[in-house]
Design a protein around this motif. Structure first.
Motif, PDB file in Angstrom:
ATOM      1  N   MET A  75     -12.457  20.107  -3.638  1.00 56.31           N
ATOM      2  CA  MET A  75     -12.136  20.343  -4.945  1.00 56.31           C
ATOM      3  C   MET A  75     -12.713  21.809  -5.278  1.00 56.31           C
ATOM      4  N   PRO A  76     -13.608  22.619  -4.748  1.00 50.77           N
ATOM      5  CA  PRO A  76     -13.887  23.578  -5.033  1.00 50.77           C
ATOM      6  C   PRO A  76     -13.212  24.829  -3.641  1.00 50.77           C
ATOM      7  N   ALA A  77     -12.794  24.408  -2.724  1.00 50.22           N
ATOM      8  CA  ALA A  77     -11.688  24.844  -1.814  1.00 50.22           C
ATOM      9  C   ALA A  77     -10.385  25.604  -3.062  1.00 50.22           C
TER      10      ALA A  77
ATOM     11  N   ALA B 260     -15.055  -2.098  -2.909  1.00 47.30           N
ATOM     12  CA  ALA B 260     -14.661  -1.074  -2.124  1.00 47.30           C
ATOM     13  C   ALA B 260     -14.660  -0.994  -0.743  1.00 47.30           C
ATOM     14  N   PRO B 261     -13.909  -1.351   0.285  1.00 45.32           N
ATOM     15  CA  PRO B 261     -14.354  -1.436   1.416  1.00 45.32           C
ATOM     16  C   PRO B 261     -14.786   0.350   2.399  1.00 45.32           C
ATOM     17  N   PRO B 262     -15.979   0.449   2.594  1.00 45.62           N
ATOM     18  CA  PRO B 262     -16.310   1.651   3.133  1.00 45.62           C
ATOM     19  C   PRO B 262     -15.747   3.169   3.200  1.00 45.62           C
ATOM     20  N   TRP B 263     -14.298   3.169   4.219  1.00 43.67           N
ATOM     21  CA  TRP B 263     -13.470   4.007   4.535  1.00 43.67           C
ATOM     22  C   TRP B 263     -13.501   4.691   2.866  1.00 43.67           C
ATOM     23  N   GLN B 264     -13.088   3.847   1.555  1.00 49.76           N
ATOM     24  CA  GLN B 264     -12.628   4.435   0.840  1.00 49.76           C
ATOM     25  C   GLN B 264     -13.843   5.171   0.061  1.00 49.76           C
ATOM     26  N   MET B 265     -14.609   4.487  -0.056  1.00 49.30           N
ATOM     27  CA  MET B 265     -15.776   5.531  -0.667  1.00 49.30           C
ATOM     28  C   MET B 265     -15.991   7.004   0.162  1.00 49.30           C
ATOM     29  N   HIS B 266     -16.076   6.675   1.877  1.00 45.72           N
ATOM     30  CA  HIS B 266     -15.830   8.304   2.554  1.00 45.72           C
ATOM     31  C   HIS B 266     -14.645   9.232   2.160  1.00 45.72           C
ATOM     32  N   ALA B 267     -13.774   8.686   1.859  1.00 44.04           N
ATOM     33  CA  ALA B 267     -12.097   9.249   1.601  1.00 44.04           C
ATOM     34  C   ALA B 267     -12.313  10.279   0.152  1.00 44.04           C
ATOM     35  N   LEU B 268     -13.095   8.887  -0.995  1.00 48.27           N
ATOM     36  CA  LEU B 268     -13.704   9.849  -2.472  1.00 48.27           C
ATOM     37  C   LEU B 268     -14.681  10.906  -1.676  1.00 48.27           C
ATOM     38  N   GLU B 269     -15.155  10.488  -1.435  1.00 46.22           N
ATOM     39  CA  GLU B 269     -16.580  11.665  -0.786  1.00 46.22           C
ATOM     40  C   GLU B 269     -15.979  12.755  -0.824  1.00 46.22           C
ATOM     41  N   GLN B 270     -15.281  12.715  -0.453  1.00 49.00           N
ATOM     42  CA  GLN B 270     -14.325  14.158   0.972  1.00 49.00           C
ATOM     43  C   GLN B 270     -13.556  14.751   0.436  1.00 49.00           C
ATOM     44  N   ASP B 271     -12.771  13.921  -1.041  1.00 47.64           N
ATOM     45  CA  ASP B 271     -11.812  14.864  -2.285  1.00 47.64           C
ATOM     46  C   ASP B 271     -12.089  15.122  -2.691  1.00 47.64           C
ATOM     47  N   LEU B 272     -13.548  14.848  -3.438  1.00 44.51           N
ATOM     48  CA  LEU B 272     -14.749  15.754  -4.344  1.00 44.51           C
ATOM     49  C   LEU B 272     -15.172  16.984  -3.414  1.00 44.51           C
ATOM     50  N   LEU B 273     -14.870  16.574  -2.416  1.00 41.60           N
ATOM     51  CA  LEU B 273     -15.763  17.839  -1.723  1.00 41.60           C
ATOM     52  C   LEU B 273     -14.651  18.631  -1.133  1.00 41.60           C
TER      53      LEU B 273
END
Length: 219
Positions: A131-133, A116-129
Motif C-alpha cells: 500500500m505505501p508504494a 484461512a490457508p497460510p498462503w492467504q495470510m501471507h498474500a494479505l500481508e504482502q498486499d498491505l505492505l
C-alpha cells in the motif's frame, strides 16, 4: 524491544470522577516493569470497533524464551478502563518521514480466520505492505504479528501528516478497494479477515521511527 498496543474503553462515568484522566492513565502505565516508552492518544471520530484511547508501549527486551504477556496493563487500569491489549512482533515496515511531528497515528488490529490457508495470510500481508508504494500519504508504517493470546492475529499501523491522508487517500484509494478489500470482505472467495478494530488518534512524534532509535528511558 518488546512492543505492545492497547485500546482503552473507559468505564461509564469515569471522566466525571477523574478530570485529569490522561495523566492518571499515563502514570499507571509508567509503573509497569521494564517500560521504556509510552504514548497515549484520544481516538478521533471515525474510529470504530475500538476504544476511547490508543495506548502504545515499548519495553526493554525480555529475557530469552520469556512468553509474551499483555496482562500487566489490564490489571493496572482495571478500575478505569477495559483493555484490549496485544504484544506483537514487527515483520516489516518502512519510513518516509523520520521526523514526523503533530501527525495522525492509525492502528488496525485484525483477526485472520482460523480456516484461512497460510498462503492467504501471507498474500494479505504482502498486499498491505504494498500500500505505501501507491499511497504517498502513508509516511511511516509497520505490520506485525501478535504474540500474546487473545482475539487478534495482526497489527497494521501507519503514520500520516494529517487525518485527510487517512480518510481520503488511504481509505478511498483504488488499490485499497480493488486489491486489499477482498481479504476483508466475506463476499469474496479470498475472504481472510473476520474481525477488525480501526482507531486513529493525534500523534506528537513518530512512534515507528522512535522504535529504531535510542530513546530516553521513561522514569
Amino acid at each position: 524491544m518488546r512492543l505492545e498496543t492497547a485500546q482503552l474503553r473507559l468505564h461509564t462515568g469515569i471522566c466525571e470522577g477523574m478530570p485529569d484522566l490522561e495523566p492518571v492513565l499515563l502514570d499507571r502505565a509508567k509503573r509497569l516493569p521494564g517500560l521504556h516508552r509510552v504514548a497515549l492518544g484520544r481516538n478521533l471520530p471515525g474510529s470504530w470497533g475500538a476504544g476511547d484511547y490508543t495506548l502504545d508501549l515499548q519495553f526493554k527486551p525480555a529475557p530469552p524464551g520469556a512468553p509474551a504477556d499483555a496482562s500487566g496493563l489490564a490489571a493496572a487500569l482495571d478500575d478505569i478502563a477495559t483493555v484490549d491489549h496485544v504484544a506483537y512482533r514487527a515483520i516489516a515496515g518502512g519510513t518516509r518521514a523520520d521526523q514526523l511531528h503533530d501527525g495522525v497515528w492509525r492502528t488496525l488490529m485484525f483477526r485472520v480466520r482460523p480456516e484461512a490457508p497460510p498462503w492467504q495470510m501471507h498474500a494479505l500481508e504482502q498486499d498491505l505492505l504494498r500500500m505505501p508504494a501507491y499511497m504517498p500519504g502513508i509516511r511511516n508504517w509497520r505490520l506485525a504479528r501478535v504474540l500474546s493470546p487473545g482475539p487478534w492475529t495482526h497489527v497494521w499501523q501507519q503514520e500520516f501528516a494529517g487525518a485527510d491522508d487517512l480518510l481520503g487517500e488511504y481509505l478511498m484509494h483504488p488499490f485499497h478497494w480493488g486489491r486489499v478489500d477482498r481479504w476483508f470482505d466475506p463476499e469474496f472467495p479470498e475472504w481472510t479477515v473476520e474481525a477488525i478494530s480501526h482507531a486513529f488518534c493525534p500523534l506528537a512524534t513518530s512512534l515507528i521511527d522512535g522504535h529504531n532509535h535510542k530513546e530516553e528511558t521513561t522514569p
